[in-house]
Design a protein around this motif. Structure first.
Motif, PDB file in Angstrom:
ATOM      1  N   ALA A 268       0.899  -1.187  -0.026  1.00 24.25           N
ATOM      2  CA  ALA A 268      -0.007   0.108   0.025  1.00 24.25           C
ATOM      3  C   ALA A 268       0.801   1.234   0.077  1.00 24.25           C
ATOM      4  O   ALA A 268       0.439   2.128  -0.793  1.00 24.25           O
ATOM      5  N   LEU A 269       1.959   1.414   0.666  1.00 22.27           N
ATOM      6  CA  LEU A 269       2.568   2.348   0.832  1.00 22.27           C
ATOM      7  C   LEU A 269       3.481   2.665  -0.252  1.00 22.27           C
ATOM      8  O   LEU A 269       3.791   3.960  -0.754  1.00 22.27           O
ATOM      9  N   ALA A 270       3.933   1.761  -1.152  1.00 20.48           N
ATOM     10  CA  ALA A 270       4.661   1.951  -2.444  1.00 20.48           C
ATOM     11  C   ALA A 270       3.601   2.264  -3.506  1.00 20.48           C
ATOM     12  O   ALA A 270       3.968   3.068  -4.278  1.00 20.48           O
ATOM     13  N   ILE A 271       2.220   1.822  -3.230  1.00 22.13           N
ATOM     14  CA  ILE A 271       1.655   2.209  -4.412  1.00 22.13           C
ATOM     15  C   ILE A 271       1.152   3.752  -4.194  1.00 22.13           C
ATOM     16  O   ILE A 271       1.398   4.569  -4.897  1.00 22.13           O
ATOM     17  N   GLU A 272       1.011   4.367  -2.918  1.00 19.94           N
ATOM     18  CA  GLU A 272       0.865   5.649  -2.487  1.00 19.94           C
ATOM     19  C   GLU A 272       1.975   6.501  -2.992  1.00 19.94           C
ATOM     20  O   GLU A 272       1.711   7.429  -3.617  1.00 19.94           O
ATOM     21  N   ALA A 273       2.970   5.980  -2.866  1.00 18.57           N
ATOM     22  CA  ALA A 273       4.332   6.734  -3.290  1.00 18.57           C
ATOM     23  C   ALA A 273       4.234   6.843  -4.983  1.00 18.57           C
ATOM     24  O   ALA A 273       4.426   8.030  -5.463  1.00 18.57           O
ATOM     25  N   ALA A 274       4.041   5.822  -5.727  1.00 23.24           N
ATOM     26  CA  ALA A 274       3.972   5.766  -6.939  1.00 23.24           C
ATOM     27  C   ALA A 274       2.616   6.645  -7.437  1.00 23.24           C
ATOM     28  O   ALA A 274       2.904   7.357  -8.574  1.00 23.24           O
ATOM     29  N   GLU A 275       1.522   6.473  -6.845  1.00 22.58           N
ATOM     30  CA  GLU A 275       0.468   7.369  -7.350  1.00 22.58           C
ATOM     31  C   GLU A 275       0.816   8.828  -7.254  1.00 22.58           C
ATOM     32  O   GLU A 275       0.530   9.775  -8.054  1.00 22.58           O
ATOM     33  N   ALA A 276       1.617   9.296  -6.074  1.00 23.64           N
ATOM     34  CA  ALA A 276       1.693  10.652  -5.915  1.00 23.64           C
ATOM     35  C   ALA A 276       2.797  11.010  -7.159  1.00 23.64           C
ATOM     36  O   ALA A 276       2.805  12.229  -7.526  1.00 23.64           O
ATOM     37  N   ALA A 277       3.653  10.082  -7.535  1.00 23.11           N
ATOM     38  CA  ALA A 277       4.777  10.479  -8.363  1.00 23.11           C
ATOM     39  C   ALA A 277       4.402  10.445  -9.811  1.00 23.11           C
ATOM     40  O   ALA A 277       4.638  11.423 -10.592  1.00 23.11           O
ATOM     41  N   VAL A 278       3.797   9.317 -10.324  1.00 24.41           N
ATOM     42  CA  VAL A 278       3.469   9.277 -11.710  1.00 24.41           C
ATOM     43  C   VAL A 278       2.040   8.953 -12.044  1.00 24.41           C
ATOM     44  O   VAL A 278       1.649   8.733 -13.268  1.00 24.41           O
ATOM     45  N   GLN A 279       1.098   8.983 -10.999  1.00 26.91           N
ATOM     46  CA  GLN A 279      -0.384   8.889 -11.170  1.00 26.91           C
ATOM     47  C   GLN A 279      -0.516   7.762 -12.121  1.00 26.91           C
ATOM     48  O   GLN A 279      -1.435   7.873 -13.061  1.00 26.91           O
ATOM     49  N   CYS A 280      -0.235   6.702 -11.357  1.00 29.71           N
ATOM     50  CA  CYS A 280      -0.424   5.337 -12.331  1.00 29.71           C
ATOM     51  C   CYS A 280      -1.668   4.649 -12.261  1.00 29.71           C
ATOM     52  O   CYS A 280      -2.242   3.858 -12.958  1.00 29.71           O
ATOM     53  N   GLY A 281      -2.574   5.381 -11.437  1.00 33.05           N
ATOM     54  CA  GLY A 281      -3.954   4.792 -11.254  1.00 33.05           C
ATOM     55  C   GLY A 281      -4.189   3.425 -11.323  1.00 33.05           C
ATOM     56  O   GLY A 281      -5.071   2.741 -11.533  1.00 33.05           O
ATOM     57  N   TYR A 282      -3.642   2.966 -10.011  1.00 36.01           N
ATOM     58  CA  TYR A 282      -3.506   1.682  -9.552  1.00 36.01           C
ATOM     59  C   TYR A 282      -4.772   1.444  -8.833  1.00 36.01           C
ATOM     60  O   TYR A 282      -5.485   2.684  -8.203  1.00 36.01           O
ATOM     61  N   PRO A 283      -5.573   0.184  -8.659  1.00 31.93           N
ATOM     62  CA  PRO A 283      -6.794  -0.045  -8.030  1.00 31.93           C
ATOM     63  C   PRO A 283      -6.965   0.605  -6.601  1.00 31.93           C
ATOM     64  O   PRO A 283      -6.230   0.571  -5.836  1.00 31.93           O
ATOM     65  N   ALA A 284      -7.831   1.679  -6.565  1.00 33.01           N
ATOM     66  CA  ALA A 284      -8.033   2.394  -5.096  1.00 33.01           C
ATOM     67  C   ALA A 284      -8.294   1.662  -3.964  1.00 33.01           C
ATOM     68  O   ALA A 284      -9.071   0.423  -4.022  1.00 33.01           O
ATOM     69  N   GLY A 285      -7.424   1.883  -2.705  1.00 33.31           N
ATOM     70  CA  GLY A 285      -7.801   1.196  -1.901  1.00 33.31           C
ATOM     71  C   GLY A 285      -7.118  -0.247  -1.694  1.00 33.31           C
ATOM     72  O   GLY A 285      -7.168  -1.075  -0.926  1.00 33.31           O
ATOM     73  N   ALA A 286      -6.522  -0.755  -2.629  1.00 36.91           N
ATOM     74  CA  ALA A 286      -5.506  -1.771  -2.608  1.00 36.91           C
ATOM     75  C   ALA A 286      -4.448  -2.062  -1.562  1.00 36.91           C
ATOM     76  O   ALA A 286      -3.736  -1.045  -1.241  1.00 36.91           O
ATOM     77  N   GLY A 287      -4.324  -2.819  -0.936  1.00 32.16           N
ATOM     78  CA  GLY A 287      -3.427  -3.249   0.053  1.00 32.16           C
ATOM     79  C   GLY A 287      -2.195  -3.830  -0.707  1.00 32.16           C
ATOM     80  O   GLY A 287      -0.963  -3.539   0.122  1.00 32.16           O
ATOM     81  N   ALA A 288      -2.244  -4.289  -1.749  1.00 28.63           N
ATOM     82  CA  ALA A 288      -1.208  -4.836  -2.614  1.00 28.63           C
ATOM     83  C   ALA A 288      -1.501  -4.919  -4.038  1.00 28.63           C
ATOM     84  O   ALA A 288      -2.773  -5.047  -4.254  1.00 28.63           O
ATOM     85  N   VAL A 289      -0.680  -4.739  -4.969  1.00 31.44           N
ATOM     86  CA  VAL A 289      -0.968  -5.006  -6.393  1.00 31.44           C
ATOM     87  C   VAL A 289       0.095  -5.980  -6.842  1.00 31.44           C
ATOM     88  O   VAL A 289       1.151  -6.024  -6.278  1.00 31.44           O
ATOM     89  N   LEU A 290      -0.326  -6.715  -7.999  1.00 29.99           N
ATOM     90  CA  LEU A 290       0.462  -7.647  -8.526  1.00 29.99           C
ATOM     91  C   LEU A 290       0.421  -7.276 -10.073  1.00 29.99           C
ATOM     92  O   LEU A 290      -0.512  -6.832 -10.503  1.00 29.99           O
ATOM     93  N   ILE A 291       1.783  -7.207 -10.568  1.00 28.70           N
ATOM     94  CA  ILE A 291       1.535  -7.044 -12.166  1.00 28.70           C
ATOM     95  C   ILE A 291       2.283  -8.364 -12.426  1.00 28.70           C
ATOM     96  O   ILE A 291       3.273  -9.042 -12.205  1.00 28.70           O
ATOM     97  N   VAL A 292       1.465  -9.168 -13.210  1.00 30.95           N
ATOM     98  CA  VAL A 292       1.861 -10.331 -14.084  1.00 30.95           C
ATOM     99  C   VAL A 292       2.093 -10.324 -15.388  1.00 30.95           C
ATOM    100  O   VAL A 292       0.999  -9.773 -16.172  1.00 30.95           O
ATOM    101  N   GLU A 293       3.280 -10.502 -15.952  1.00 34.20           N
ATOM    102  CA  GLU A 293       3.368 -10.632 -17.504  1.00 34.20           C
ATOM    103  C   GLU A 293       3.788 -11.927 -17.926  1.00 34.20           C
ATOM    104  O   GLU A 293       4.695 -12.706 -17.295  1.00 34.20           O
ATOM    105  N   LEU A 294       3.169 -12.258 -18.997  1.00 34.01           N
ATOM    106  CA  LEU A 294       3.602 -13.604 -19.548  1.00 34.01           C
ATOM    107  C   LEU A 294       4.060 -13.306 -20.859  1.00 34.01           C
ATOM    108  O   LEU A 294       3.217 -12.523 -21.365  1.00 34.01           O
ATOM    109  N   ASP A 295       4.750 -13.944 -21.633  1.00 34.16           N
ATOM    110  CA  ASP A 295       5.258 -13.861 -22.848  1.00 34.16           C
ATOM    111  C   ASP A 295       5.433 -15.312 -23.498  1.00 34.16           C
ATOM    112  O   ASP A 295       5.636 -15.996 -22.736  1.00 34.16           O
ATOM    113  N   GLY A 296       5.403 -15.164 -24.637  1.00 34.68           N
ATOM    114  CA  GLY A 296       5.771 -16.589 -25.574  1.00 34.68           C
ATOM    115  C   GLY A 296       4.955 -16.767 -26.612  1.00 34.68           C
ATOM    116  O   GLY A 296       4.099 -15.750 -27.226  1.00 34.68           O
ATOM    117  N   PRO A 297       4.722 -18.067 -27.192  1.00 28.93           N
ATOM    118  CA  PRO A 297       3.687 -18.328 -28.169  1.00 28.93           C
ATOM    119  C   PRO A 297       2.520 -17.964 -27.796  1.00 28.93           C
ATOM    120  O   PRO A 297       1.910 -18.308 -26.610  1.00 28.93           O
TER     121      PRO A 297
END
Lengths: 502, 418
Positions: A268-297
């Motif tokens: 949550a605290l890291a999200i708060e900081a990121a929002e303040a800095a770059v307004q990334c618009g992560y889900p409001a009220g999230a205690g944690a976010v995950l970014i999952v990336e898959l690549d390949g065929p």
């Protein structure tokens, strides 16, 4: 060698520096040598700005010959030297030596060759990581290791530090991508190791050079593997009530046999900081976010992506967004990649920690970090490469507040102890450098460190190449007991009458 | 070093006194034709250290042996006073399934490792190519020491890339560790990589920690046979430059120049069909199989042939194959086309092989790789420079001098007589 002579070697007298400056000016040109105090101060730190040392001399060679000439001169005069690329390192690995020379590779930025047919690129050490990927992309390739500083960090620095990045979960670190190098050894010799083909005959010298933090030599040309651009990339962003659920989702994903290109978590605290800095618009009220990336065929990615989504929902993700295009993917990543700098928005000072734990210990360790932080009255924002258990706790403090820096340092050290306690590592990607040499004895025994320093003695017996980094105490070289002597020509059992010669 | 015969019973006595199981060596304990004096049977890191300390006290030369599948590889040792038999040091120390990490003793066989992982749906992605005559794969320790690899290297890297921690015993008997139990770790020098491919000359490997991968849920081999050199190369290039992400890409080429190419796709049942279609489009007259072709993961040749390891730049493989075709002796070539590692079995007497090796080395700049004689009859090895030219040899000698100042660990086995 005696201890006294080593102490004498630890730095150079002002007259030695003057002589060195004159010699290198004659050899490399006036503009390649800096000894003006004000200009020297430009180089007093790397990315870890609270360590500052003004170097005695800075040289900016334009080619390998210039690097070799600089190192040779240092070796002859017994002057220590430190290599520096873009200066983005976060462990003080390129922290200058006050009585030494800083050899900066920023004028050696060429991408020498992109060779898609052989899936290799050849670059100078100062070449910028992201520039290499940009140069390879038109051919359908990219350079896989992608540290968050990839817009500015150099491949030479990546080589020295064995840099990782968000995508090293699937693709590995710098060491898995370097197949050749030309290196200036600490005695000033130019040695070529490997090339575009795999498995150069002999010991895996590249294996120890990559990640040796500039203590075994300076790379002047590097050959790296290029990776085929994936057919398909899918990225999702999921908001969770807390890091516990996000951690459980991560375990389920990995446990199902999915190897994502990246799984990143922010609390949550890291999200708060990121929002303040770059307004990334992560889900409001999230205690944690995950970014999952898959690549390949495409066929595999689509199927696994559905699985990942299901695991996130199963573990109470309350919002899942799927990047519709590259722009949206970039937005997801912007919050994550700017996280370190972003905490500047919510705290005047902070320490970026880098430790590793077994992924399965994530929830437990995070709870302990919270406890330790609370005990010291310090806030900790957590950003991590969740897939491989690499934590980047950001320890926040205000240096104007008396004692706060010490308390932050205590929390930061306690986090490292937690990593060691759980069988992890004191650094996953930032390196040991000047910052963590003191922690090395907590992770390794005396014999382990002594053995590592045998490698140092083989490459740099005089201890001139980036001294004081990685190891808390230097090993005296050349005093190995049982060194081979003429006596060995006679087999001892034979001498003792146990064996006989036919 | 003068050939010596060491009184085996005295060595056995010293080892027994140190608590290490030992016996006098017999003919089966020869290492590549060099008779051994005694054999110590080690059971863990501590007994290995005890045995190596005894060896240090008595200045014995030491050669570690797992199942012995590669004991004739490389150059023969100058002298073998003591064979350290690691085959009883074969436990799984810890399988952290949730972390995809495995900690094993070095004497465990690779097939035993895979069996231990099967229930968790995981594997160690190391599948070293085996001699036709081999009954099973060698041990973890031998695989690390020789940096042996196989088809899966294309997708998962070499042994060095999967090895995240190592414990070994130094020449003086000191136990040393490097790396750890987490995949991501840049603390200290990566000694595991230095030990990988060091052929027993820097230390005796006793434990290893590996990164694991999920076992594939579905596997398909796509095979094209009877290709002329041009078609073979076209098929290889098409796959290498494609986005099908092969787990492995192997070729098998007979002495008359005719070749087969086999592509392994791994994934999930409901995604692999589409990938198979994509793969088949790249392969001339390709067929699909659920099993690998008979030559898959097998080294070419037999005990009478000379086995060469040939490395190359990926796109320069045709130049390498052409050079093999005109080298003056019949050769079967197999290997990992997407990686740039080939093995060639060449038939001929010592004089012929000397010419073949000289010819290939003189042209190797064309494909940017090395020519190593991996295995050969004794008379051939006596006549050729097994390892060939080495870059950075001076640094390697300095490493050897630091780690093994008495030159007692597998002396003579490695490059430059190390």
């Amino acid at each position: 060698m005696t201890t006294t002579s080593r102490r004498e070697r630890a730095g150079a007298s002002p007259s030695a520096i003057t002589a060195l400056a004159a010699r290198l000016r004659a050899r490399l040109g006036t503009d390649a040598v800096i000894d003006d105090h004000q200009r020297l101060r430009t180089y007093e730190c790397d990315g870890l700005a609270h360590y500052k040392v003004t170097p005695a001399l800075v040289v900016l060679p334009v080619d390998a010959d210039g690097v070799a000439a600089s190192v040779q001169a240092c070796a002859e005069l017994g002057v220590p030297f430190v290599a520096r690329g873009s200066g983005t390192g976060l462990s003080g690995g390129a922290l200058p030596h006050a009585e030494g020379v800083l050899i900066v590779t920023s004028r050696m930025r060429d991408i020498v060759e992109i060779d898609p047919a052989d899936q290799r690129a050849v670059v100078q050490p100062g070449a910028i990581n992201l520039q290499l990927t940009k140069a390879a992309t038109p051919f359908g390739y990219y350079y896989a290791p992608d540290p968050s500083s990839q817009q500015v960090c150099s491949i030479g620095g990546n080589f020295a530090e064995n840099s990782g990045g968000a995508h090293c979960l699937k693709y590995g670190f710098t060491t898995n991508h370097v197949t050749g190098a030309e290196v200036v050894t600490p005695d000033g010799e130019r040695v070529r190791i490997g090339g575009k083909a795999p498995d150069p005959t002999g010991y895996d010298l590249l294996g120890v050079l990559v990640g040796s933090e500039g203590t075994l030599g300076i790379a002047t040309e590097i050959t790296v593997r290029l990776t085929r651009l994936p057919e398909c990339v899918r990225t999702l962003l999921a908001g969770f009530p807390s890091t516990d659920e996000a951690g459980a989702a991560t375990s389920s994903i990995i446990g199902a046999g999915v190897v994502p290109a990246a799984i990143e978590m922010m609390d949550a605290l890291a999200i708060e900081a990121a929002e303040a800095a770059v307004q990334c618009g992560y889900p409001a009220g999230a205690g944690a976010v995950l970014i999952v990336e898959l690549d390949g065929p495409s066929a595999d990615v689509e199927r696994q992506f559905e699985q990942v989504e299901a695991f996130c929902r199963e573990h109470e993700a309350f919002e899942i967004r799927i990047a519709a295009d590259d722009a949206e993917r970039a937005l997801f990543w912007r919050g994550r990649k700017s996280a370190f700098a972003a905490v500047g928005r919510i705290s005047p000072d902070y320490i970026v920690q880098d430790g590793v734990i077994p992924r399965t210990a994530l929830s437990q360790v995070l709870r302990r970090i919270a406890e330790v932080a609370a005990q010291h009255g310090i806030r900790v924002a957590n950003v991590f490469h969740a897939g491989d258990g690499n934590l980047h706790p950001l320890v926040l403090f205000d240096d104007r507040d008396p004692g706060a820096a010490d308390r932050a340092e205590a929390v930061s050290g306690a986090i490292i102890d937690l990593c060691i306690e759980h069988g992890g590592s004191i650094t996953g990607e930032h390196g040991v450098g000047a910052d963590k040499a003191k922690y090395m004895p907590r992770m390794f025994g005396e014999d382990d460190l002594d053995t590592m320093q045998m490698v140092r003695c083989a490459f740099d017996p005089a201890g001139l190449s980036n001294p004081g980094k990685v190891f808390p105490t230097p090993r005296l070289c050349g005093e190995v007991p049982g060194r081979r002597s003429a006596d060995d020509a006679v087999h001892p059992l034979q001498r003792a009458g146990i064996a006989e010669v036919f | 070093m003068a050939p010596t015969v060491v009184a085996a019973d005295r060595i056995v006595e010293a080892l027994t006194a140190a608590g290490v199981g030992a016996r006098p060596a017999g003919p089966v304990d020869e290492v590549d034709g060099v008779a051994a004096a005694a054999v110590a049977v080690v059971r863990d890191t501590f007994t290995t250290a005890a045995a190596v300390r005894v060896a240090a006290q008595h200045r014995l030369t030491v050669v570690a042996r797992g199942t012995g599948t590669k004991s004739t590889w490389g150059a023969p040792p100058d002298r073998v006073d003591l064979v350290l038999d690691t085959s009883r040091m074969a436990d799984v120390v810890d399988h952290a399934a949730g972390d995809l990490v495995l900690h094993v003793q070095a004497g465990i066989r690779l097939d035993a490792v895979q069996r231990a992982l099967a229930d968790a749906g995981q594997r160690l992605a190391i599948d070293p190519a085996l001699a036709e005559s081999a009954l099973g794969p060698g041990t973890v320790g031998g695989t690390i020491a020789t940096a042996a690899a196989g088809p899966l290297r294309l997708s998962h890297g070499a042994v060095r890339d999967l090895l995240i921690g190592i414990t070994f015993v130094r020449a003086d008997g000191t136990i040393a560790k490097a790396g750890g139990k987490v995949v991501k770790n840049v603390a200290g020098y990566d000694l595991a990589k230095l030990l990988a491919g060091s052929w027993g000359t820097l230390g005796v490997i006793t434990e290893a920690v590996f990164r694991l991968h999920p076992a594939p849920r579905a596997s398909r081999w796509l095979i094209s046979e009877s290709l002329d050199p041009h078609s073979l190369d076209r098929a290889i290039q098409a796959v290498v430059q494609s986005q099908v992400v092969p787990a492995a890409l192997e070729i098998d080429r007979t002495p008359d120049g005719e070749g087969s190419v086999a592509l392994l796709l791994e994934g999930f049942e409901d995604g692999i069909g589409a990938r198979v279609e994509q793969g088949l489009a790249l392969m001339p007259a390709g067929s699909v199989d659920l099993k690998p072709p008979s030559w898959w993961g097998r080294l070419p040749g037999n005990a009478a042939s000379t086995l060469l390891k040939l490395t190359s730049e990926i796109a320069a493989l045709p130049a390498l194959l052409a050079a093999v075709d005109s080298c003056g002796a019949p050769a079967t070539v197999r290997g990992s086309a997407g990686v740039g590692v080939m093995h060639a079995a060449v038939d001929g007497d010592a004089a012929t092989i000397v010419d073949v090796v000289r010819s290939l080395r003189s042209r190797s700049a064309q494909w940017g790789g090395d020519v190593v004689v991996l295995d050969a009859p004794r008379d051939v090895k006596a006549a050729v420079d097994v390892w060939g030219p080495v870059r950075g040899l001076a640094l390697m000698r300095r490493l050897k001098d630091e780690f093994d100042p008495g030159h007692r660990l597998a002396p003579g086995r490695f490059v430059g007589g190390i």
